[in-house]
Write an enzyme that holds these catalytic residues in place. Structure first.
Site: not given
Length: 929
Positions: A742, A890
């Site tokens: 993400d 991430h």
């Protein structure tokens, strides 16, 4: 099979059908007796009635004229008169050396085969005029087939020649006739171009006058031998008219064989270059009435349409003087003589648009006007068999801004007016008046308006006005040439140039790990020598943007830069609010100075700040510069910063296709950091190339609106019924999991993740923040090109449950478009909410935009926390992962995700898991395929 008029003629059909059958039977009986009484030949074979009626399903071509630019005609006759008239007709044809084609009814050939043989003996063709010239529109296919076949058989039996063509009494035809002709292996159904209607019993002179009036290239003339005896006398007049007009008569077969095949409209490139476009407001157009080229050049233009004789005469005069012109024909007239339009083009002239029916365009509705323009375009295209010149001239010359925009929206963005007119369309104006008016009004760049009408004095005036203008030193060119030369002239004189803008470039579209190092200005020779040596040391070829005054004062430094193999471009250190004229002048002078002092030809221009304005871009284009160059990274004064901070700064903002700019004159200390810059790039796997090479290796970004799927995400005010698929974990008994990433990070961080995934041959799913993608689109494209999923994670990473429906949809749509433009294709239609927070309402809102697959996660190692170690991240994943797990990671800088990733992959595989992208696990195609 189509039966023409069946519904309206049902009763008549049965009556005529029965009559036709009786007629054919009587004919067969007649022929039996005719041939039996004459000699011992076998009677006519009537077994066709027992044979199968063929139908190939194909239609013979229908010909009413022949596509040719040769001045040739075919003279054809229908029917067969009595022997005396036929003899006189053949004698007249012999007298004027005319070869004709006779369409003979089969019954008449059977009655007087000697006449038919005499036609052949005189060198003419015999073709099929049906059995007895009955009305075939009232016959069935079977009756038509038998009629034509029997006529063919009779003609072949009596003359030894089997017809190639068939024509009805009227020249009209329907599909059944074409089908029957093809089934009987005939080449064509022939109609006519010119029919003087001799059945109305005109005189020989009237018949010939009609033929002459409509005489045109490739025309097929039809006369009736058995109706009006005046046709015999008309031959002399017709022959004379053809001779005066420069036409020759050939046989129908020769005319057809020498002609070309017209392409259907849809097969002609450019046929759809003009289209109906209701969005005409503010459509851009160029309107001119005079085009000064500085060469004493002028253009002759001809409007409207006229007879073949008038236009041929004009073409002959233009050819005699070697003048090429531009024609704006009214398409309605041209429609009746398309070969003439093609002849105009093949003579080297231009053909442009003047509407279909010559209305005053300011009196039409937008719809009517666009229909006029588009219809004319299509007729012109089909006639000349190529796209016409995309120029438009309004009839009568009346036009205003709105009508100009309406026309431009169709594709005709160039509106050609005129500055010289003698009103030659008015027959009261003599040839001398036309000539003198034009001679008085014409200046350099004039566009002269003349007309193609019959009955006016243009033809008489044309030779004199050409000679007069040539005598004054003018040369004639086509409008396209005049425009081109005028543009060249304007580019030398006008500060505005041609209105085009050079590209503005801050980075280059590429997924290669390449950068360009550029410098603004020049330092002293000592500093510059040090810089050049450092660049040589690292094998870096840079680009130097040099200002005119520094090159003029210190040409040796500029030469030294060039001698070291670097590129030199133009620096224009003017205030950003400078006028276009000021930019123009400075770019031109700088270009000349660099060329003079170094022998190099600058392609690019940059301001001191790297910023630009539209006026600068217009001026750059005016001076032939390919681009205005900015920078993706400006390195400023680093005094006081540590080496670690400098290295971190460079690596954080270093992007694929990036252009790094250093102002030497303002920051000479930066030169001391060339080693650090080179080492930072090298350690991150980047290569420095010249700006020219970087741009040559880059691609052209497709505009957003041209990317398939760019509009796949749409605003939807009604969301309650939207169907969604929420996935936290995939329900499967297979040992499959998905790695997802993400947010966004620096090029260096994301590149390291991509390298690890590539090393382990893992495909993952990336849910990207579009505000990060916006700053480094090349990196997003690299992710996509490596085969990973690219999904939507909003634009600015808000908590979606805190937004209104409209705000949330705006976030999703904006992100979708930015990602689509970055990766140059539709993203995977998967959405992940920031932080994973959702509720029922937001699920419907998201799905309503088109993102129906909403992907969350079930494994959360909290790798975004900077205090989480790589070991903790790995351990959490190993403990939480089960079949179908979706693991959340991430792309952030300054976390331990990169360090943990190899162990995560190896650990999952050690447990027997295969790693797949989410799209594959939930069964959707990547990138909307």
């Amino acid at each position: 099979m189509k039966l023409v008029g069946w519904g309206n003629r049902k009763t008549t059909y049965f009556v005529v059908a029965g009559a036709a059958a009786v007629l054919i039977g009587l004919l067969v009986l007649f022929l039996w007796h005719a041939v039996s009484d004459e000699d011992d030949r076998s009677p006519l074979d009537t077994s066709h009635s027992d044979q199968e009626i063929n139908d190939t399903g194909h239609m013979a071509q229908a010909i009413h004229d022949v596509y040719t630019v040769n001045k040739e005609l075919a003279l054809t006759f229908n029917g067969m008169a009595d022997q005396d008239r036929m003899m006189r007709l053949l004698d007249e044809l012999d007298k004027y050396h005319m070869k004709a084609s006779f369409f003979l009814p089969g019954m008449r050939v059977a009655e007087e085969p000697d006449v038919a043989q005499m036609i052949l003996n005189r060198g003419h063709e015999i073709e099929n005029n049906t059995l007895d010239q009955s009305d075939m529109s009232l016959m069935s296919y079977e009756q038509i087939y038998q009629d034509i076949q029997l006529a063919n058989d009779v003609i072949e039996r009596e003359t030894g020649v089997r017809p190639k063509y068939v024509r009805t009494r009227s020249g009209d035809y329907q599909e059944e006739i074409q089908l029957a002709a093809d089934a009987l292996e005939m080449e064509a159904v022939v109609s006519y171009t010119i029919n003087p209607k001799d059945r109305d019993m005109q005189s020989a002179v009237e018949i010939a006058a009609y033929v002459e009036k409509y005489m045109q290239r490739g025309a097929i003339i039809t006369l009736n031998t058995d109706v009006n005896p005046e046709i015999v006398g008309s031959i002399a007049y017709i022959a004379d008219a053809a001779s005066r007009r420069g036409y020759s008569f050939v046989s129908l077969e020769e005319l057809i064989d020498s002609g070309a095949v017209r392409k259907p409209l849809e097969q002609i490139p450019g046929y759809d270059a003009a289209r109906i476009n209701p969005n005409y407001a503010n459509a851009e157009y160029e309107l001119f009435d005079n085009l000064v080229s500085g060469r004493n050049e002028i253009a002759l233009t001809f409007d409207d349409w006229g007879s073949d004789a008038t236009i041929n005469t004009i073409l002959d005069i233009l050819d005699r003087y070697g003048v090429k012109a531009t024609f704006f024909p009214v398409a309605q007239g041209l429609q009746n003589n398309p070969n003439m339009a093609r002849a105009i083009v093949e003579a080297g002239h231009e053909v442009a648009n003047h509407t279909f029916s010559h209305p005053v365009v300011t009196t039409l509705t937008p719809e009517q006007l666009q229909e006029e323009v588009v219809k004319a375009h299509q007729i012109l295209t089909e006639a000349i068999q190529q796209q016409p010149l995309m120029m438009f001239r309004p009839p009568t010359g009346e036009i205003d801004q709105e009508t100009a925009e309406i026309v431009a929206a169709t594709g005709y963005q160039t509106i050609a007016m005129f500055d010289v007119t003698a009103l030659d369309w008015d027959a009261s104006h003599s040839a001398e008046e036309i000539k003198s008016t034009i001679l008085d009004q014409t200046v350099d760049g004039s566009v002269i308006l003349l007309h193609l009408h019959d009955g006016i004095h243009t033809i008489e005036a044309l030779p004199g006005l050409i000679e007069g203008l040539q005598g004054r030193g003018y040369s004639f060119v086509k409008l396209t040439e005049l425009m081109e030369h005028a543009e060249e002239f304007e580019s030398k004189l006008s500060e505005d140039g041609n209105g085009e803008m050079s590209r503005a470039i801050k980075d280059v579209y590429t997924t290669r790990k390449q950068l360009s190092l550029t410098f603004n200005g020049m330092a002293d020779m000592k500093t510059m020598t040090s810089l050049l040596n450092r660049l040589d040391k690292h094998g870096i070829k840079a680009t130097f943007f040099l200002p005119r005054l520094r090159v003029e004062k210190e040409p040796d430094i500029a030469k030294a830069i060039a001698d070291h193999g670097h590129k030199i471009e133009s620096s224009v250190p003017l205030p950003l609010d400078s006028s276009r004229k000021e930019w123009n002048k400075e770019i031109y002078l700088t270009h000349q100075m660099i060329q003079e002092k170094t022998g190099l030809e600058p392609k690019y221009v940059r301001t001191s700040s790297g910023e630009y304005t539209d006026d600068l871009r217009l001026a750059a284009a005016h001076n032939g510069m390919e681009a205005v160059i900015g920078a993706s990274l400006f390195l400023h004064n680093w005094q006081g910063e540590s080496e670690l901070e400098k290295r971190h700064y460079i690596r954080k903002y270093m992007n694929r296709g990036g252009i790094i700019a250093i102002d030497i004159e303002e920051n000479t200390d930066l030169i001391d950091n060339i080693d650090l810059i080179a080492q930072s790039a090298d350690s991150a796997g980047y290569q420095f190339v010249s700006l020219e090479k970087l741009m040559e290796g880059g691609g052209e970004r497709i505009p957003l609106e041209s990317i398939p799927g760019y509009a796949a995400a749409q605003y939807a005010p009604t969301v309650t019924e939207a169907v969604y698929n929420l996935v936290n974990k995939v329900d499967t008994d297979k040992k499959e999991v998905a790695l997802t990433f993400d947010d966004w990070g620096s090029d260096e961080t994301v590149t390291k993740i991509l390298n690890i995934l590539q090393q382990y041959n893992v495909k993952a799913s990336f849910f990207l923040r579009a505000d990060g993608v916006e700053k480094n689109p090349n990196l997003a494209r690299a992710i996509a090109e490596l085969g990973h999923d690219v999904g939507n994670h909003t634009y600015a990473h808000p908590i979606v449950t805190e937004l209104t429906a409209k705000q949330l949809q705006e976030e999703i749509i904006k992100a979708h478009q930015i990602i689509a433009e970055a990766i140059q294709q539709q993203p995977d239609m998967m959405f992940r909410p920031p932080t994973g927070e959702l509720n029922e309402e937001t699920l419907h809102v998201i799905a309503a935009t088109g993102y129906k697959d909403i992907v969350n996660f079930d494994v959360i190692p909290s790798d975004h926390e900077r205090n989480r170690s790589a070991e903790e991240i790995v351990q959490t994943i190993m403990e939480q992962t089960t079949n179908g797990s979706i693991i959340l990671l991430h792309l952030l800088d300054d976390t331990q995700t990169v360090e943990a990733l190899p162990d995560i992959i190896e650990g999952l595989r050690a447990k027997g898991y295969s790693i797949k992208p989410v799209s594959e696990m939930i069964g959707i195609s990547s990138y909307g395929d």
